[in-house]
Design a protein around this motif. Sequence first.
Motif, PDB file in Angstrom:
ATOM      1  N   LEU A  46     -23.345 -13.266   4.564  1.00 19.51           N
ATOM      2  CA  LEU A  46     -23.473 -12.224   3.415  1.00 19.51           C
ATOM      3  C   LEU A  46     -24.741 -12.540   2.655  1.00 19.51           C
ATOM      4  O   LEU A  46     -25.356 -11.664   2.241  1.00 19.51           O
ATOM      5  CB  LEU A  46     -22.156 -12.424   2.733  1.00 19.51           C
ATOM      6  N   THR A  47     -24.840 -13.614   2.111  1.00 22.14           N
ATOM      7  CA  THR A  47     -26.128 -14.115   1.154  1.00 22.14           C
ATOM      8  C   THR A  47     -27.399 -13.925   1.854  1.00 22.14           C
ATOM      9  O   THR A  47     -28.242 -13.160   1.462  1.00 22.14           O
ATOM     10  CB  THR A  47     -25.881 -15.680   0.614  1.00 22.14           C
ATOM     11  N   ALA A  48     -27.635 -14.484   3.255  1.00 27.85           N
ATOM     12  CA  ALA A  48     -28.749 -14.180   3.842  1.00 27.85           C
ATOM     13  C   ALA A  48     -29.071 -12.911   4.159  1.00 27.85           C
ATOM     14  O   ALA A  48     -30.292 -12.479   4.573  1.00 27.85           O
ATOM     15  CB  ALA A  48     -28.756 -15.140   5.202  1.00 27.85           C
ATOM     16  N   SER A  49     -28.126 -11.972   4.342  1.00 24.87           N
ATOM     17  CA  SER A  49     -28.417 -10.761   4.667  1.00 24.87           C
ATOM     18  C   SER A  49     -28.853  -9.802   3.502  1.00 24.87           C
ATOM     19  O   SER A  49     -29.488  -8.611   3.811  1.00 24.87           O
ATOM     20  CB  SER A  49     -27.096  -9.964   4.959  1.00 24.87           C
ATOM     21  N   ARG A  50     -29.126 -10.360   2.336  1.00 18.78           N
ATOM     22  CA  ARG A  50     -29.708  -9.660   1.124  1.00 18.78           C
ATOM     23  C   ARG A  50     -31.166  -9.486   1.555  1.00 18.78           C
ATOM     24  O   ARG A  50     -31.952 -10.164   2.137  1.00 18.78           O
ATOM     25  CB  ARG A  50     -29.487 -10.290  -0.102  1.00 18.78           C
ATOM     26  N   LYS A  51     -31.624  -8.283   0.834  1.00 19.03           N
ATOM     27  CA  LYS A  51     -32.977  -7.717   1.322  1.00 19.03           C
ATOM     28  C   LYS A  51     -34.065  -8.645   0.882  1.00 19.03           C
ATOM     29  O   LYS A  51     -35.017  -8.899   1.562  1.00 19.03           O
ATOM     30  CB  LYS A  51     -33.022  -6.301   0.365  1.00 19.03           C
ATOM     31  N   LYS A  52     -33.823  -9.445  -0.385  1.00 17.35           N
ATOM     32  CA  LYS A  52     -34.837 -10.400  -0.583  1.00 17.35           C
ATOM     33  C   LYS A  52     -35.224 -11.560   0.219  1.00 17.35           C
ATOM     34  O   LYS A  52     -36.249 -11.891   0.070  1.00 17.35           O
ATOM     35  CB  LYS A  52     -34.284 -10.940  -2.283  1.00 17.35           C
ATOM     36  N   PHE A  53     -34.268 -11.753   1.265  1.00 15.59           N
ATOM     37  CA  PHE A  53     -34.587 -12.779   2.049  1.00 15.59           C
ATOM     38  C   PHE A  53     -35.185 -12.234   3.223  1.00 15.59           C
ATOM     39  O   PHE A  53     -35.815 -12.760   4.190  1.00 15.59           O
ATOM     40  CB  PHE A  53     -33.208 -13.355   2.684  1.00 15.59           C
ATOM     41  N   ARG A  54     -35.695 -10.972   3.442  1.00 14.00           N
ATOM     42  CA  ARG A  54     -36.339 -10.347   4.643  1.00 14.00           C
ATOM     43  C   ARG A  54     -37.773 -10.848   4.862  1.00 14.00           C
ATOM     44  O   ARG A  54     -38.408 -10.808   5.783  1.00 14.00           O
ATOM     45  CB  ARG A  54     -36.308  -8.762   4.772  1.00 14.00           C
ATOM     46  N   LYS A  55     -38.327 -11.272   3.855  1.00 11.72           N
ATOM     47  CA  LYS A  55     -39.503 -11.975   3.925  1.00 11.72           C
ATOM     48  C   LYS A  55     -39.729 -13.267   4.714  1.00 11.72           C
ATOM     49  O   LYS A  55     -40.838 -13.718   4.765  1.00 11.72           O
ATOM     50  CB  LYS A  55     -40.634 -11.824   2.534  1.00 11.72           C
ATOM     51  N   TYR A  56     -38.382 -13.830   4.775  1.00 14.24           N
ATOM     52  CA  TYR A  56     -38.311 -15.142   5.250  1.00 14.24           C
ATOM     53  C   TYR A  56     -37.945 -15.256   6.711  1.00 14.24           C
ATOM     54  O   TYR A  56     -38.298 -15.993   7.378  1.00 14.24           O
ATOM     55  CB  TYR A  56     -37.587 -16.106   4.371  1.00 14.24           C
ATOM     56  N   PHE A  57     -37.063 -14.267   7.175  1.00 11.20           N
ATOM     57  CA  PHE A  57     -36.418 -14.191   8.208  1.00 11.20           C
ATOM     58  C   PHE A  57     -35.942 -12.865   8.560  1.00 11.20           C
ATOM     59  O   PHE A  57     -35.545 -12.030   7.475  1.00 11.20           O
ATOM     60  CB  PHE A  57     -35.309 -15.438   8.566  1.00 11.20           C
ATOM     61  N   SER A  58     -35.917 -12.163   9.888  1.00 16.37           N
ATOM     62  CA  SER A  58     -35.419 -10.989  10.288  1.00 16.37           C
ATOM     63  C   SER A  58     -33.753 -11.075  10.341  1.00 16.37           C
ATOM     64  O   SER A  58     -33.215 -12.161  10.425  1.00 16.37           O
ATOM     65  CB  SER A  58     -36.129 -10.437  11.699  1.00 16.37           C
ATOM     66  N   LEU A  59     -33.023  -9.791  10.490  1.00 12.21           N
ATOM     67  CA  LEU A  59     -31.712  -9.931  10.672  1.00 12.21           C
ATOM     68  C   LEU A  59     -31.270 -10.446  12.063  1.00 12.21           C
ATOM     69  O   LEU A  59     -30.178 -11.249  12.295  1.00 12.21           O
ATOM     70  CB  LEU A  59     -31.090  -8.540  10.455  1.00 12.21           C
ATOM     71  N   GLU A  60     -32.138 -10.356  13.016  1.00 12.42           N
ATOM     72  CA  GLU A  60     -31.943 -10.888  14.261  1.00 12.42           C
ATOM     73  C   GLU A  60     -31.854 -12.502  14.390  1.00 12.42           C
ATOM     74  O   GLU A  60     -31.281 -12.917  14.907  1.00 12.42           O
ATOM     75  CB  GLU A  60     -32.840 -10.556  15.271  1.00 12.42           C
ATOM     76  N   GLU A  61     -33.044 -12.969  13.548  1.00 16.91           N
ATOM     77  CA  GLU A  61     -33.077 -14.518  13.596  1.00 16.91           C
ATOM     78  C   GLU A  61     -32.017 -14.982  12.734  1.00 16.91           C
ATOM     79  O   GLU A  61     -31.241 -16.036  12.981  1.00 16.91           O
ATOM     80  CB  GLU A  61     -34.252 -14.928  12.556  1.00 16.91           C
ATOM     81  N   LEU A  62     -31.397 -14.159  11.761  1.00 20.03           N
ATOM     82  CA  LEU A  62     -29.812 -14.600  10.870  1.00 20.03           C
ATOM     83  C   LEU A  62     -28.827 -14.578  12.140  1.00 20.03           C
ATOM     84  O   LEU A  62     -28.075 -15.640  12.033  1.00 20.03           O
ATOM     85  CB  LEU A  62     -29.677 -13.588   9.949  1.00 20.03           C
ATOM     86  N   GLU A  63     -28.899 -13.370  12.794  1.00 18.13           N
ATOM     87  CA  GLU A  63     -27.636 -13.392  13.614  1.00 18.13           C
ATOM     88  C   GLU A  63     -27.684 -14.690  14.698  1.00 18.13           C
ATOM     89  O   GLU A  63     -26.920 -15.295  15.235  1.00 18.13           O
ATOM     90  CB  GLU A  63     -27.793 -12.131  14.590  1.00 18.13           C
ATOM     91  N   ARG A  64     -29.012 -14.989  15.468  1.00 14.89           N
ATOM     92  CA  ARG A  64     -29.335 -16.328  16.292  1.00 14.89           C
ATOM     93  C   ARG A  64     -28.778 -17.375  15.357  1.00 14.89           C
ATOM     94  O   ARG A  64     -27.978 -18.257  16.063  1.00 14.89           O
ATOM     95  CB  ARG A  64     -30.525 -16.314  16.621  1.00 14.89           C
ATOM     96  N   PHE A  65     -29.073 -17.704  14.162  1.00 13.16           N
ATOM     97  CA  PHE A  65     -28.803 -18.799  13.247  1.00 13.16           C
ATOM     98  C   PHE A  65     -27.242 -18.800  13.069  1.00 13.16           C
ATOM     99  O   PHE A  65     -26.555 -20.091  13.343  1.00 13.16           O
ATOM    100  CB  PHE A  65     -29.411 -18.717  12.195  1.00 13.16           C
ATOM    101  N   ILE A  66     -26.687 -17.609  13.108  1.00 14.86           N
ATOM    102  CA  ILE A  66     -25.185 -17.756  12.709  1.00 14.86           C
ATOM    103  C   ILE A  66     -24.526 -18.249  14.027  1.00 14.86           C
ATOM    104  O   ILE A  66     -23.565 -18.894  14.117  1.00 14.86           O
ATOM    105  CB  ILE A  66     -24.571 -16.455  12.196  1.00 14.86           C
ATOM    106  N   SER A  67     -25.030 -17.592  15.117  1.00 11.55           N
ATOM    107  CA  SER A  67     -24.398 -18.027  16.498  1.00 11.55           C
ATOM    108  C   SER A  67     -24.664 -19.486  16.696  1.00 11.55           C
ATOM    109  O   SER A  67     -23.553 -19.946  17.318  1.00 11.55           O
ATOM    110  CB  SER A  67     -25.172 -17.113  17.494  1.00 11.55           C
ATOM    111  N   ILE A  68     -25.527 -20.011  16.518  1.00 12.16           N
ATOM    112  CA  ILE A  68     -25.846 -21.395  16.737  1.00 12.16           C
ATOM    113  C   ILE A  68     -25.047 -22.228  15.681  1.00 12.16           C
ATOM    114  O   ILE A  68     -24.161 -23.278  16.234  1.00 12.16           O
ATOM    115  CB  ILE A  68     -27.187 -21.819  16.348  1.00 12.16           C
TER     116      ILE A  68
END
Length: 72
Positions: A46-68
């Motif tokens: 939820l926190t990482a999905s905030r718009k301000k974090f898009r400059k650091y990683f994409s939503l796809e990268e976030l999903e991979r990270f969560i999966s790991i």
Amino acid sequence: MRLIIDSNIWLAALISHQMRQRIHLLLINPDIFLIGNDQLIQEVKLTASRKKFRKYFSLEELERFISILKDR
């Protein structure tokens, strides 16, 4: 060894390459047992999905990270 990693550390791993490398060493160490729950993973997501974090990683990268995280 059992280890609980706070959601802020997981977010730092998403943002910082150096922190990601440190966390990776924990993830591949078979002697370390990570303790977490769905609430912690949801907080990170939820926190990482905030718009301000898009400059650091994409939503796809976030999903991979969560999966790991879930797999580990």
